[in-house]
Scaffold this active site. Structure first.
Site, short mmCIF file in Angstrom:
data_model
loop_
_atom_site.label_atom_id
_atom_site.label_comp_id
_atom_site.label_asym_id
_atom_site.label_seq_id
_atom_site.Cartn_x
_atom_site.Cartn_y
_atom_site.Cartn_z
N THR A 1 -8.87 6.31 -1.98
CA THR A 1 -10.24 6.05 -2.01
C THR A 1 -11.20 7.11 -1.94
OG1 THR A 1 -10.07 4.92 -0.01
CG2 THR A 1 -9.78 3.37 -1.80
N LYS B 1 -14.90 8.19 -3.91
CA LYS B 1 -15.89 8.62 -3.23
C LYS B 1 -16.55 9.93 -3.71
CE LYS B 1 -14.32 5.76 0.63
NZ LYS B 1 -13.37 5.69 1.68
N HIS C 1 0.74 -1.24 0.01
CA HIS C 1 -0.06 0.02 0.09
C HIS C 1 0.81 1.36 0.19
CE1 HIS C 1 -4.27 -1.49 0.54
NE2 HIS C 1 -3.56 -2.39 1.19
N ARG D 1 -6.37 11.24 6.17
CA ARG D 1 -5.29 11.19 7.40
C ARG D 1 -4.47 12.35 7.13
NH1 ARG D 1 -0.60 8.07 8.12
NH2 ARG D 1 -1.01 7.04 6.00
N LYS E 1 0.69 14.18 1.87
CA LYS E 1 -0.80 14.34 1.55
C LYS E 1 -1.22 15.91 1.34
CE LYS E 1 -2.66 10.30 3.68
NZ LYS E 1 -3.19 9.65 2.46
#
Length: 800
Positions: free
Chosen positions: A642, A646, A346, A535, A540
């Site tokens: 993911t 969504k 991952h 997170r 990110k």
């Protein structure tokens, strides 16, 4: 009991009295919720038993999905929906003066996960059951989960998550299936009947007790199982400090991801991982042996999947069971192990690939360490035969090296399949991060792009949109989500687009009410809802987002002609308790929010909201309301994502880098229906390999960057003193590891384009429609079919 409204009401009232010893008039909302939950569990119990019986009698191959996280969310309405009884229950409760929404609010989010990894595992379980595939989950029943996040004076404060305070109505304790797990002690070896036998002596034993949850498929009779293990004391033995032993034992299943800065935390994490693996594998083997089949045939009837490196000890544990408990030789056991196990990677972040110091690992798990040593010896010999004299290559690939046990090589060497979770991610693994392993095992590497269960993230979370889809193209998309492409015929259909716009506005209004209730901040539903929820991690790049907000604030204050389309920036994120930098970013977001939201000169144009304690039930309100989905990780660092799927499924447009599954979203919707910016993955990897990036150059040559970085430390934010020095230093003194300043100008430009395009409402809604229509590809049903056909080799059982 759910055959009609009348039947349901009678059953509900009777069950309430029998279970709680109270009349309906005197009952509480919690007693009503518990009653309904018990009724549903009883209702599915026949199918649950029948499903397991069928797997046993038919000898169907089953998969067991081992994951340290399962982020389930609330199950009440989801289970009602999958069983097709939501309307009967809702009407029956309504006639009794109860709102189903009120009972749903009673249920706690199961605190079993942190973010994408755990939510993916939950989506996979839903798809396995809904496709009638024989697949189960194995995890840990954390008493307190991750943590409950509170924001106090802008800081993250962690409180114990109390999701089990009132029990968990969906679980069944199976004490008779408990397993003894040994830690510490020593290993004795001796010859017996011509073979070496190993015995674990003086071990400290822990009892792993399983709690089973039914996993209910959508409109199918299949009910699979999620088995969660709880650590409990074994029978006390002499010379044991009972209180210390009890505390240490119960701490194993107390918290998700205990802080492993110190040895005590490392030991606890290793105990968690071994307990999950050992209890699950012993239970699986025990169940298999009841079928009276040969262990030599085990891999033809059982597939065990390692979700990330946390369950990688499945490799030596399965070897231990087959050799020590069942008497097989090494070669027989290794053949079975390799062909049974498969592994999903991952990450491309080397720091996320787990390594454990031998000085901790060996005494805690002495027999397991012996087996890993042998695996390493044999693997290194194989490498020597292939690359004689190439010590450097062998050193880098070894399972044990530099005083550490390396979990990723262990999982790769012991599995027949290694998959990435997006095309780009898998290519990076093969070509760069795991290229040396790819050269040795090219046939093992494959891609399985992540997916999400459209049943929760569209059908349940966004009923308005789901109803419009069904009214427009029929219900077939619920079973085959790629049929959502039929929505493309409504492109440029102004009547349809108007309905789509009304639905988005209604969802924004609902979220605005939640924001007002939770934070006291009133937001404009006509503004662009620009959302980043995930997170909190440096790669990110929530920092890039907040620096851009600071730039917008500065420009609004200095340029009276700046015509910014009103924006509401919404954040939700938890930072790991020991992650100092991430917690500083949370403080910065909240500090910026306080300044912006309290400045009447800008707050008609700009609002910033941080929603505390981000979780599944909150996400279900956020995704349907978003206009913009922030997917701005440094290219090459986000394996898949993911959340991007969504948001897309709910009609938000993505602003993002060409990273992870954003690449595949772009391929599906076209570059004109997504907002791309920043460095590519190859450019990032080139900078990292060859150097050449100097963040101070961007600081010196771009006044906007200079302004916002200086505001971190120059007193622009009152009473912060050195609060954000670590962030400032990361950007300049530490050369901005994740290229925030390099991508800043590109990000500002694309955000400006978003504002311009949002003004043309029909054109915007057309883009939104294209994203919804193309999102069916990202259903976890598609992903699971690929796993089932290409890795696990499992086939569906019965369907309705």
């Amino acid at each position: 009991m759910f055959s009609s409204v009348t039947e349901f009401k009678a059953s509900f009232l009777k069950k309430l009295e029998m279970t709680h010893g109270t009349s309906f008039a005197e009952s509480t909302k919690r007693e009503q919720f518990q009653t309904l939950g018990l009724m549903i569990r009883e209702y599915v119990s026949t199918d649950w038993i029948k499903t397991n019986e069928q797997y046993r009698t038919n000898g169907q191959k089953q998969v067991y999905y081992l994951s340290i996280e399962f982020l389930l969310g609330r199950l009440l309405r989801h289970n009602l929906m999958n069983l097709g009884i939501e309307q009967v229950v809702s009407e029956g409760l309504n006639e009794l003066g109860i709102e189903l929404d009120d009972l749903e609010e009673i249920e706690a989010d199961a605190g079993l996960g942190n973010g994408g990894l755990g939510r993916l595992a939950a989506c996979f379980l839903d798809s396995l059951a809904s496709l009638s595939l024989p697949g189960h989950g194995c995890g840990i029943r954390y008493k307190h989960g991750l943590f409950e996040q509170k924001i106090v004076d802008g800081y993250q404060v962690e409180l114990p998550e109390q999701w089990l305070r009132h029990g968990h109505v969906w679980e069944v304790r199976k004490a008779d299936d408990a397993v003894e797990i040994p830690f510490w002690g020593s290993v004795e070896s001796y010859h017996e009947n011509g073979r070496f036998v190993f015995r674990h002596l003086n071990a400290e034993s822990v009892t792993a007790v399983p709690y089973d949850l039914p996993v209910i498929g959508y409109e199918t009779e299949t009910v699979n199982t999620l088995r969660l293990w709880s650590a409990e004391p074994s029978r006390f033995t002499a010379n044991v400090d009972i209180l210390k032993y009890k505390k240490e034992t119960e701490s194993i299943s107390e918290l998700l991801y205990p802080d492993d800065t110190h040895d005590e935390g490392k030991i606890l994490r290793l105990k968690q991982q071994y307990l999950l693996v050992a209890a699950s594998l012993q239970s699986i083997v025990r169940s298999y042996k009841k079928q009276k089949r040969s262990l030599l045939d085990f891999h033809n009837h059982v597939s065990i999947h390692i979700n990330d490196t946390h369950p990688a000890l499945a490799v030596p544990e399965l070897m231990r069971i087959l050799m020590d408990d069942e008497g097989l030789g090494w070669d027989e056991a290794w053949n079975i192990t390799e062909n049974t196990l498969s592994y999903t990677n991952h990450t491309t972040l080397s720091e996320a690939l787990e390594k454990w110091p031998i000085r901790i690992f060996q005494p805690l798990l002495p027999r397991i360490f012996m087996i890993i040593e042998e695996i390493n010896e044999r693997f290194c010999q194989k490498l020597w035969d292939k690359y004689p004299g190439d010590w450097s290559r062998i050193e880098n690939m070894a399972v044990i090296g530099h005083g550490e046990v390396r979990m990723a090589p262990l999982a790769i060497v012991g599995s027949h399949s290694i998959n990435g979770v997006a095309k780009l991610h898998t290519d990076i693994l093969k070509e760069r991060e795991m290229n040396s392993f790819y050269q040795v095992f090219p046939e093992r590497f494959n891609n399985k792009t992540n997916g999400i269960t459209h049943r929760r993230w569209l059908l349940k979370a966004n009923p308005r949109l789901a109803n419009l889809v069904t009214e427009s193209i029929g219900p077939a998309w619920i079973s085959n989500p790629e049929k959502m492409e039929a929505l493309l015929k409504f492109k440029h259909d102004s009547a349809f687009l108007e309905k789509l716009g009304d639905i988005k506005t209604a969802n924004k209004q609902k979220l605005a009410e939640i924001i007002l209730e939770k934070t006291g901040i009133a937001v404009d539903t006509a503004s662009i809802f620009d959302v980043q929820v995930k997170r909190l991690h440096a790669y990110k790049r929530q920092l890039l987002n907040v620096l851009h907000i600071m730039y917008l604030y500065n420009r609004l204050k200095s340029d009276s002609d700046f015509n910014l389309y009103p924006r509401t920036f919404i954040f939700g994120a938890k930072a790991s308790p020991g992650y100092y930098f991430a917690k500083k970013v949370i403080k910065l977001i909240n500090t910026v929010a306080e300044k912006v939201n309290n400045d009447p000169a800008v707050n008609e144009k700009l609002k910033v909201v941080f929603l505390e304690n981000y979780r599944v039930s909150l996400a279900e309100d956020i995704f349907p309301a978003a206009d913009i989905s922030e997917q701005i990780s440094t290219a090459s660092k986000e394996a898949s994502g993911t959340g991007n799927m969504k948001f897309m499924m709910n009609g938000a447009l993505t602003v993002g880098t060409l990273d992870g599954a954003n690449v595949e979203i772009t391929e599906l919707v076209g570059e004109e229906n997504i907002f791309l910016f920043g460095l590519s993955a190859s450019e990032v990897l080139d900078f990292q390999r060859n150097g050449g990036y100097y963040s101070r150059e961007y600081y010196h040559y771009d006044q906007r960057i200079r302004d916002v970085t200086e505001q971190l430390v120059n007193g622009f934010f009152p009473d912060t003193e050195d609060e954000f020095t670590a962030i400032y230093d990361s950007l300049l003194d530490h050369n901005d590891q994740y290229f925030v300043l390099r991508d800043f100008a590109s990000y500002v430009d694309i955000q400006e384009r978003i504002g311009d395009e949002y003004r043309a409402k029909d054109a915007w809604l057309d883009k939104s429609l294209i994203n919804i229509a193309k999102s069916g590809f990202f259903s976890s049903d598609r992903t699971i079919r690929e796993y089932a056909d290409e890795i696990w080799k499992i086939a569906p059982g019965h369907k309705k």
